[in-house]
Write a protein that holds these residues in place. Structure first.
Motif, mmCIF file in Angstrom:
data_model
loop_
_atom_site.group_PDB
_atom_site.id
_atom_site.type_symbol
_atom_site.label_atom_id
_atom_site.label_comp_id
_atom_site.label_asym_id
_atom_site.label_seq_id
_atom_site.Cartn_x
_atom_site.Cartn_y
_atom_site.Cartn_z
ATOM 1 N N GLU A 139 0.852 -1.184 0.000
ATOM 2 C CA GLU A 139 0.000 0.000 0.000
ATOM 3 C C GLU A 139 0.886 1.231 0.000
ATOM 4 N N SER A 191 -1.485 6.766 -1.283
ATOM 5 C CA SER A 191 -2.586 7.020 -0.343
ATOM 6 C C SER A 191 -2.755 8.480 0.074
ATOM 7 N N ASN A 209 -4.417 12.135 0.880
ATOM 8 C CA ASN A 209 -5.716 12.692 1.248
ATOM 9 C C ASN A 209 -6.136 13.568 0.086
ATOM 10 N N TYR A 234 -4.660 3.584 -1.126
ATOM 11 C CA TYR A 234 -5.749 3.694 -0.141
ATOM 12 C C TYR A 234 -5.964 5.171 0.143
ATOM 13 N N TYR A 263 -9.540 7.579 11.759
ATOM 14 C CA TYR A 263 -8.496 7.024 10.887
ATOM 15 C C TYR A 263 -8.071 5.623 11.350
ATOM 16 N N ASP A 307 -8.426 1.759 9.705
ATOM 17 C CA ASP A 307 -7.256 0.908 9.479
ATOM 18 C C ASP A 307 -7.402 -0.452 10.159
ATOM 19 N N VAL A 310 4.425 4.327 4.573
ATOM 20 C CA VAL A 310 3.882 5.554 5.175
ATOM 21 C C VAL A 310 5.007 6.257 5.956
ATOM 22 N N GLN A 325 4.056 8.774 11.141
ATOM 23 C CA GLN A 325 2.924 7.952 11.582
ATOM 24 C C GLN A 325 3.363 6.693 12.325
#
Ligand code: ARG
Length: 549
Positions: free
Chosen positions: A112, A115, A117, A152, A302, A306, A325, A329
């Motif tokens: 992934e 992603s 926003n 995602y 969020y 997940d 990511v 995070q």
């Protein structure tokens, strides 16, 4: 895998009766041999004198076909010098076998990445992610995994609430039909100006965001319209960067199931509702800050989404689930995996592939727009600079500046170990000399131009001079580097290797004329191998290998 390391390890294991793996075999400085094995550890296990043991072994190992001689050095090093001609054949066979001899893995991997926003363009914050995620997708598939690349997207929540509020209440001189992303960005910016003066607008935006989740007709209609327009815009950007996804999912697709999942934990007595109806989860480990799983109004967060995602990916049967990511995070993923474990959701195989920040010398704000610099602005500038640099440094008028500028930015993001923060340097990134994308592309193109001028294809001969042999040895490292990159989820290992390989090639190119050299066929073969390895290596970094420059 390296056949010779494997062979030496196997012979050593037999003679020593101690387990020796190919990873114990080292590559010393060239003057000390082609491979080396430190006997010290095994000697202490066996209670023997290392130097004496090394001497005994050296005699036995000289009998191995590919080994020409063995020297004992220092406290107990075995230095192997290979028969260059036999080794040459070995290397060609390896690199010409399927997948260049890279060990193939079983299993399915979800990668992934990206992603973003949405409701706004991608910015400098997405750049390193895109480069890393795409490269990992390529490396893992080349390593045999069945890879699914997933984008995602963050398509829920406040940013859409803001755009909807702005759309209804704020005038813009942009027109949605004509330039949708510019329009959304404009009202988004104006929204924030307004919010500085009037706190209520934030409230109203939140209310719109909630309405989307609740399925309000107008909210959903506008959300869809803005969502589609952003995706369309992003699609062009991904195409430009040659990035492909197998599926585009989004937070909006899972929030309902996520809520149900948490509700089911309430019923099972695994979590408790607070008095206001929200659900706050506290960890046994007091160091770890607790998390809200459901808000008082029943909406998800969020992390809630997940949690459901993780469960879903497990059910889909992925053996590995990689989240590319940013390191910002890290706490989120620790919390996510811990809640999951506490709730009985399997986390084995799930990994947060964290990476450090990309910093631009000009900062992250665009002077032109007063907003965060867009990803596309960076690529545009790189393409422009590629043209200038090509004129300056290699005296060429580029026809493929686009591929070179984009490759340069990707390369500089990938060549720094992913965990490290990096400072982007325009000058070195775009240079055709030194450790850069353009340098790799240029070296690859140079080699291709030799092949074009040759009248037939090459074949290795029996003897190698030093420059030829150094190039051969560097080429032979390719499969190991790909394997290490896949294992550590670290494209930098390939980037770094390619840069060294190109340096070796350029040394060879200066020292060794190829055509009409009397060693034409032998050297041509090395050039062919170099082209194959760099074509593939660049592809694994998501950088285009060119035919000409
Ligand atoms: N959309 C998020 C952001 O821009 C990143 C999503 C990362 N993936 C995930 N499964 N949480 O910050």
């Amino acid at each position: 895998m390296n056949q010779v390391k494997e062979l030496l390890a196997q012979k050593l294991s037999e003679k020593l009766d101690v387990e020796v793996s190919d990873e114990d075999i080292e590559r010393p400085e060239p003057e000390h041999g082609d491979f080396a094995y430190p006997v010290m550890k095994a000697a202490s296990q066996l209670g023997e004198n290392p130097r004496k043991l090394a001497e005994e072994l050296s005699e036995q190992l000289e009998e191995v076909d590919i080994v020409e001689s063995v020297e004992v050095a220092g406290p107990g090093y075995l230095n192997f010098f290979l028969d260059r001609s036999v080794y040459g054949e070995e290397v060609v066979e390896g690199l010409e076998s399927e997948n260049f001899g890279v060990v193939q893995n079983d299993g399915s991997v979800l990668v992934e990445f990206s992603s973003p926003n949405i409701a706004k363009p991608m910015n400098v914050g997405h750049l390193r992610n895109n480069a890393l995620g795409d490269s990992l997708r390529r490396i893992l598939s080349f390593s045999g995994y069945d890879v699914t690349a997933e984008n995602y997207i963050g398509d829920l929540g406040t940013q859409f609430g803001k755009v909807i509020y702005g759309h209804k209440n704020i005038d813009s001189n942009k027109n949605f039909e004509e330039e949708p992303i510019e329009y959304m960005l404009d009202i988004y910016v104006k929204f924030h100006e307004l919010a500085e003066e009037d706190e209520e607008v934030e409230e109203e935006a939140r209310a719109w965001a909630k309405k989307i989740e609740d399925g309000d007709d107008e909210a959903v209609r506008l959300w869809k319209k803005f969502r589609e327009a952003t995706l369309e815009y992003h699609k062009d950007e991904y195409d430009r960067l040659d990035i492909k996804f197998d599926r585009i999912t989004g937070e909006s697709k899972v929030f309902e199931e996520a809520r149900e999942l948490v509700e089911s934990w309430v019923e099972e007595g695994k979590v408790e509702r607070d008095d206001d109806g929200s659900i706050f989860y506290e960890f046994d480990d007091e160091e770890m800050p607790g998390v809200v799983l459901l808000k008082a109004d029943g909406s998800t967060l969020y992390i809630t989404r997940d949690l459901y995602n993780l469960k879903k990916r497990n059910e889909e049967g992925f053996d590995y689930n990689l989240y590319i990511v940013a390191s910002e995070q890290e706490l989120h993923f620790k919390q996510l995996f811990q809640v999951a474990e506490d709730m009985g959701i399997e986390t084995e195989g799930s990994e947060h592939i964290s990476y450090g920040m990309l910093q631009l010398p000009e900062g992250s704000m665009s002077t032109r727009k007063g907003l965060i610099i867009e990803q596309s602005e960076i690529f545009d500038k790189a393409v422009e600079m590629a043209e200038e640099k090509a004129e300056e440094e290699i005296n060429r008028n580029l026809e493929n500046a686009e591929a070179i500028g984009i490759g340069a930015v990707k390369y500089s993001n990938l060549s720094v170990s992913r965990k490290k923060d990096m400072e982007f340097n325009w000058d070195t990134a775009l240079s055709f000399k030194g450790d850069s994308g353009p340098y790799l592309q240029y070296s690859n193109v140079r080699a291709k131009s030799i092949l074009r001028k040759a009248s037939s294809s090459g074949e290795l001969g029996d003897d190698f001079d030093d420059a030829e042999y150094r190039l051969l040895k560097k080429l032979s490292e390719f499969p190991e580097k790909v394997e290490a990159a896949a294992e550590h989820r670290e494209p930098a290992k390939i980037a770094h290797y390619l840069s060294e390989l190109c340096e070796e090639f350029n040394g060879f190119y200066h020292e060794c004329p190829v055509l009409d050299s009397g060693r034409e066929s032998h050297r041509l073969k090395l050039v062919e191998l170099f082209v194959d390895v760099t074509d593939k290596g660049l592809d694994l970094l998501g950088i285009q290998a060119l035919e000409e420059m």
